[in-house]
Design a protein around this motif. Structure first.
Motif, PDB file in Angstrom:
ATOM      1  N   VAL A   1       1.026  -1.149  -0.116  1.00  0.00           N
ATOM      2  CA  VAL A   1       0.050   0.022  -0.056  1.00  0.00           C
ATOM      3  C   VAL A   1       0.826   1.331  -0.046  1.00  0.00           C
ATOM      4  N   ASP A   2       2.164   0.994   0.433  1.00  0.00           N
ATOM      5  CA  ASP A   2       3.053   2.363   0.624  1.00  0.00           C
ATOM      6  C   ASP A   2       3.609   2.776  -0.992  1.00  0.00           C
ATOM      7  N   TYR A   3       3.499   1.712  -1.875  1.00  0.00           N
ATOM      8  CA  TYR A   3       3.703   2.151  -3.281  1.00  0.00           C
ATOM      9  C   TYR A   3       2.898   2.617  -4.287  1.00  0.00           C
ATOM     10  N   SER A   4       1.572   1.940  -4.240  1.00  0.00           N
ATOM     11  CA  SER A   4       0.491   2.335  -5.273  1.00  0.00           C
ATOM     12  C   SER A   4      -0.778   1.935  -4.792  1.00  0.00           C
ATOM     13  N   LYS A   5      -1.823   2.367  -5.197  1.00  0.00           N
ATOM     14  CA  LYS A   5      -3.175   2.305  -4.870  1.00  0.00           C
ATOM     15  C   LYS A   5      -3.677   0.979  -5.618  1.00  0.00           C
ATOM     16  N   CYS A   6      -3.058   0.736  -6.657  1.00  0.00           N
ATOM     17  CA  CYS A   6      -3.837  -0.297  -7.828  1.00  0.00           C
ATOM     18  C   CYS A   6      -2.601  -0.738  -8.342  1.00  0.00           C
ATOM     19  N   VAL A   7      -2.659  -2.411  -8.356  1.00  0.00           N
ATOM     20  CA  VAL A   7      -1.310  -3.105  -9.033  1.00  0.00           C
ATOM     21  C   VAL A   7      -1.924  -4.169  -9.911  1.00  0.00           C
ATOM     22  N   THR A   8      -1.171  -4.976 -10.671  1.00  0.00           N
ATOM     23  CA  THR A   8      -1.175  -5.913 -11.316  1.00  0.00           C
ATOM     24  C   THR A   8      -0.447  -7.212 -10.722  1.00  0.00           C
ATOM     25  N   GLN A   9      -1.052  -8.059 -10.299  1.00  0.00           N
ATOM     26  CA  GLN A   9      -0.108  -9.103  -9.635  1.00  0.00           C
ATOM     27  C   GLN A   9      -0.005 -10.434 -10.717  1.00  0.00           C
ATOM     28  N   ILE A  10       1.095 -11.210 -10.750  1.00  0.00           N
ATOM     29  CA  ILE A  10       1.224 -12.335 -11.425  1.00  0.00           C
ATOM     30  C   ILE A  10       1.782 -13.334 -10.429  1.00  0.00           C
ATOM     31  N   ILE A  11       0.872 -14.370 -10.006  1.00  0.00           N
ATOM     32  CA  ILE A  11       1.208 -15.343  -8.856  1.00  0.00           C
ATOM     33  C   ILE A  11       1.285 -16.580  -9.402  1.00  0.00           C
ATOM     34  N   HIS A  12       2.717 -17.075  -9.107  1.00  0.00           N
ATOM     35  CA  HIS A  12       3.308 -18.404  -9.728  1.00  0.00           C
ATOM     36  C   HIS A  12       2.971 -19.431  -8.501  1.00  0.00           C
ATOM     37  N   PHE A  13       2.097 -20.415  -9.048  1.00  0.00           N
ATOM     38  CA  PHE A  13       1.820 -21.654  -8.061  1.00  0.00           C
ATOM     39  C   PHE A  13       2.560 -22.583  -8.032  1.00  0.00           C
ATOM     40  N   ILE A  14       2.577 -23.507  -7.260  1.00  0.00           N
ATOM     41  CA  ILE A  14       3.355 -24.652  -6.966  1.00  0.00           C
ATOM     42  C   ILE A  14       2.914 -25.518  -8.210  1.00  0.00           C
ATOM     43  N   GLY A  15       3.595 -26.272  -9.149  1.00  0.00           N
ATOM     44  CA  GLY A  15       3.236 -27.308 -10.242  1.00  0.00           C
ATOM     45  C   GLY A  15       3.319 -26.013 -11.530  1.00  0.00           C
ATOM     46  N   GLY A  16       3.586 -24.841 -11.586  1.00  0.00           N
ATOM     47  CA  GLY A  16       3.842 -24.428 -12.848  1.00  0.00           C
ATOM     48  C   GLY A  16       2.667 -23.315 -13.215  1.00  0.00           C
ATOM     49  N   GLU A  17       1.641 -23.565 -12.688  1.00  0.00           N
ATOM     50  CA  GLU A  17       0.532 -22.492 -12.814  1.00  0.00           C
ATOM     51  C   GLU A  17       0.825 -21.181 -12.706  1.00  0.00           C
ATOM     52  N   LYS A  18       0.258 -20.133 -13.442  1.00  0.00           N
ATOM     53  CA  LYS A  18       0.500 -18.775 -13.160  1.00  0.00           C
ATOM     54  C   LYS A  18      -0.781 -18.123 -13.545  1.00  0.00           C
TER      55      LYS A  18
ATOM     56  N   LEU B   1      -6.523  -3.851  -5.686  1.00  0.00           N
ATOM     57  CA  LEU B   1      -6.660  -2.587  -4.590  1.00  0.00           C
ATOM     58  C   LEU B   1      -5.492  -2.949  -3.366  1.00  0.00           C
ATOM     59  N   THR B   2      -4.477  -2.170  -3.277  1.00  0.00           N
ATOM     60  CA  THR B   2      -3.390  -2.705  -2.411  1.00  0.00           C
ATOM     61  C   THR B   2      -3.987  -2.466  -0.926  1.00  0.00           C
ATOM     62  N   GLU B   3      -4.816  -1.452  -0.816  1.00  0.00           N
ATOM     63  CA  GLU B   3      -5.546  -1.346   0.706  1.00  0.00           C
ATOM     64  C   GLU B   3      -6.310  -2.384   1.147  1.00  0.00           C
ATOM     65  N   THR B   4      -6.779  -3.329   0.410  1.00  0.00           N
ATOM     66  CA  THR B   4      -7.588  -4.318   0.576  1.00  0.00           C
ATOM     67  C   THR B   4      -6.793  -5.662   0.885  1.00  0.00           C
ATOM     68  N   ILE B   5      -5.437  -5.645   0.677  1.00  0.00           N
ATOM     69  CA  ILE B   5      -4.529  -7.093   0.659  1.00  0.00           C
ATOM     70  C   ILE B   5      -4.659  -7.143   2.270  1.00  0.00           C
ATOM     71  N   LYS B   6      -4.965  -8.558   2.639  1.00  0.00           N
ATOM     72  CA  LYS B   6      -4.732  -8.939   4.026  1.00  0.00           C
ATOM     73  C   LYS B   6      -4.204 -10.090   4.028  1.00  0.00           C
ATOM     74  N   GLN B   7      -2.738 -10.172   4.747  1.00  0.00           N
ATOM     75  CA  GLN B   7      -2.056 -11.536   4.715  1.00  0.00           C
ATOM     76  C   GLN B   7      -2.344 -12.281   5.949  1.00  0.00           C
ATOM     77  N   GLY B   8      -2.247 -13.554   5.634  1.00  0.00           N
ATOM     78  CA  GLY B   8      -2.373 -14.617   6.680  1.00  0.00           C
ATOM     79  C   GLY B   8      -2.366 -15.894   5.740  1.00  0.00           C
ATOM     80  N   GLN B   9      -2.750 -16.957   6.636  1.00  0.00           N
ATOM     81  CA  GLN B   9      -2.515 -18.343   5.772  1.00  0.00           C
ATOM     82  C   GLN B   9      -3.318 -18.223   4.462  1.00  0.00           C
ATOM     83  N   PHE B  10      -4.404 -17.542   4.391  1.00  0.00           N
ATOM     84  CA  PHE B  10      -4.880 -17.399   3.195  1.00  0.00           C
ATOM     85  C   PHE B  10      -4.959 -15.704   2.692  1.00  0.00           C
ATOM     86  N   THR B  11      -4.238 -15.204   1.766  1.00  0.00           N
ATOM     87  CA  THR B  11      -4.211 -13.773   1.475  1.00  0.00           C
ATOM     88  C   THR B  11      -5.204 -13.530   0.786  1.00  0.00           C
TER      89      THR B  11
END
Length: 74
Positions: free
Chosen positions: A11-28, A35-45
């Protein structure tokens, strides 16, 4: 009991971003308009996109996340 701040430091960098998530097994998956202000991290982000979509991602299945700072008009 102390409340922990589980929000992303992104949230310190931008209000809105694009994320590319790389999963185990090769999926992207690419998510636009996160919206960066809505990101909440835990076991489930949890995060919300500009179009109203809510994402819940199990961190155990993620290898890495690429962040692209895009300037969106909100």
């Amino acid at each position: 009991m102390t409340n922990l701040n589980l929000k992303s430091s992104l949230v310190d960098y931008s209000k809105c971003v694009t994320q590319i998530i790389h999963f185990i097994g090769g999926e992207k998956r690419t998510f636009h308009g996160v919206l960066t202000e809505t990101i909440k991290q835990g076991q489930f982000t949890k995060m919300q996109c500009k179009n109203g979509t809510v994402l819940m991602i199990n961190d155990k299945n993620v290898l890495c996340i690429e962040i692209l700072e895009i300037i969106y008009k909100l």
